[in-house]
Design an enzyme around this catalytic site. Sequence first.
Site, short mmCIF file in Angstrom:
data_model
loop_
_atom_site.label_atom_id
_atom_site.label_comp_id
_atom_site.label_asym_id
_atom_site.label_seq_id
_atom_site.Cartn_x
_atom_site.Cartn_y
_atom_site.Cartn_z
N HIS A 13 -8.73 67.25 34.45
CA HIS A 13 -8.44 68.61 33.96
C HIS A 13 -7.52 68.61 32.73
O HIS A 13 -6.82 69.59 32.48
CB HIS A 13 -7.86 69.47 35.09
CG HIS A 13 -6.53 69.01 35.61
ND1 HIS A 13 -6.17 69.11 36.92
CD2 HIS A 13 -5.47 68.44 35.00
CE1 HIS A 13 -4.95 68.63 37.09
NE2 HIS A 13 -4.50 68.21 35.93
N HIS A 60 0.53 73.54 38.16
CA HIS A 60 1.54 72.66 37.55
C HIS A 60 2.85 73.42 37.33
O HIS A 60 3.39 73.45 36.22
CB HIS A 60 1.04 72.10 36.24
CG HIS A 60 -0.20 71.26 36.34
ND1 HIS A 60 -1.46 71.78 36.56
CD2 HIS A 60 -0.38 69.92 36.27
CE1 HIS A 60 -2.35 70.80 36.60
NE2 HIS A 60 -1.73 69.67 36.44
N HIS A 194 -3.03 58.47 35.10
CA HIS A 194 -2.15 58.92 34.02
C HIS A 194 -0.73 59.07 34.50
O HIS A 194 -0.48 59.36 35.67
CB HIS A 194 -2.64 60.20 33.32
CG HIS A 194 -2.74 61.47 34.14
ND1 HIS A 194 -3.49 61.59 35.28
CD2 HIS A 194 -2.19 62.69 33.93
CE1 HIS A 194 -3.41 62.84 35.73
NE2 HIS A 194 -2.62 63.54 34.94
N GLU A 241 -2.92 63.02 41.57
CA GLU A 241 -3.86 64.15 41.55
C GLU A 241 -5.21 63.77 42.17
O GLU A 241 -5.95 64.63 42.66
CB GLU A 241 -4.08 64.65 40.12
CG GLU A 241 -2.87 65.39 39.54
CD GLU A 241 -3.11 65.88 38.11
OE1 GLU A 241 -2.29 66.68 37.65
OE2 GLU A 241 -4.08 65.46 37.44
#
Length: 280
Positions: A13, A60, A194, A241
Site C-alpha cells: 500500500h 497509520h 520495509h 504489515e
Amino acid sequence: MSSRVTATVYTSHVPAIGVAIDLGKTGEPYWRPLFEKYEPSREWMDANTPDAIVLVYNDHGNALSLELIPTFTIGLAASFPIADEGWGPRPVPEVPGHPALAAHIAQSVIQQDFDLTIANELAVDHGLTVPLSIMFGEREAWPCPVIPVAVNVVQYPVPSGRRCLELGKAIRRAIEQFDDDLDVQVWGTGGMSHQLQGPRAGLINAEFDHDFLDRIVTDPERLADMPHVDYVREAGSEGIELVMWLVARGAMAAASPREVRRLYHVPASNTAVGHLILQP
Ligand code: DHB
Ligand code: FE
C-alpha cells in the site's frame, strides 16, 4: 441464497504509489515499470469486479490514535471519508460501505469468539485507498462497496499470524452464511519488507519476500506460526504489515488455490512491492 468468496487479492500500500497516481506521474521512468506490471491485474479486476470487498488494512495513526488501540476494527458505516494524513485528503472518492454485510460479519465473527471493534465512523488512510487506486485506477466513484477491517500492526502488542489466519476463516464462514447472493473478495494489504526508521531504514529482503509469496499460496497454516520477531528481523519493522495477508488467505478455503497473478517489484519508495491474486 448465500454469498461466497470468489477471490483474494494481496498488495502493498506504498503511499507514494497513491501520490504518483494523483499527480499523473505513473508514466515517468521511476514508476512506469511498476504500473505496467499491475496492468494485467487491473484488467482482471475489470472483468471480475465483485459485489463487495472486505478490505483488510492498517490505519497509520490517522483515524485511530494511541488513545484507543483496537486489535481488529470493522467499519459498519454507509460511507468512509478519506483521511487527511497531513497534506489534505487524497483526491479520491469517498469509499462506500456495505452496512448490511458488515453488520452480519460483525455478528457472526464476534459469535465465533473474535473481539471486533465496531466503527460507525472511520476515515480511511493510504492503507486502504492506495490498494483501491492500484486495482481500480482513477474513478469518479469506486465500483463496489468496501468493508474496511483495520488490524493494529502499528503499536505493540500486535496480533499473531495464527490469529489473523483464523480471523480470515471466521470471515469466510460469515460471508457464506450471508442471506444474499453476493460475490465477495477479501483483500490483504501492506508489506512487503520495509523499515522506515532507525539504522536499518530502507531494508529490503527479497529472499524473505519471495519465500513469503510462495508460502502464503501453498502453506498458509505453517506460515501462520511464524513469530513476530521473524517478521521484524527479516522483513523490517514495517514488514509486520504482512500478517494482514494471512487474514485474506484464511478467507479462502482452497488448499491449492489458482494463482491468477503474482508480482514483485523494487524500488517503490522504501518498500518492496508484492502482489497476488488467488482464486479458490
Ligand atoms: C512507506 C510504506 C508504508 O507501508 C507506509 O505505511 C508508509 C511509507 C514507504 O515505503 O515509503
Ligand atoms: Fe504501511
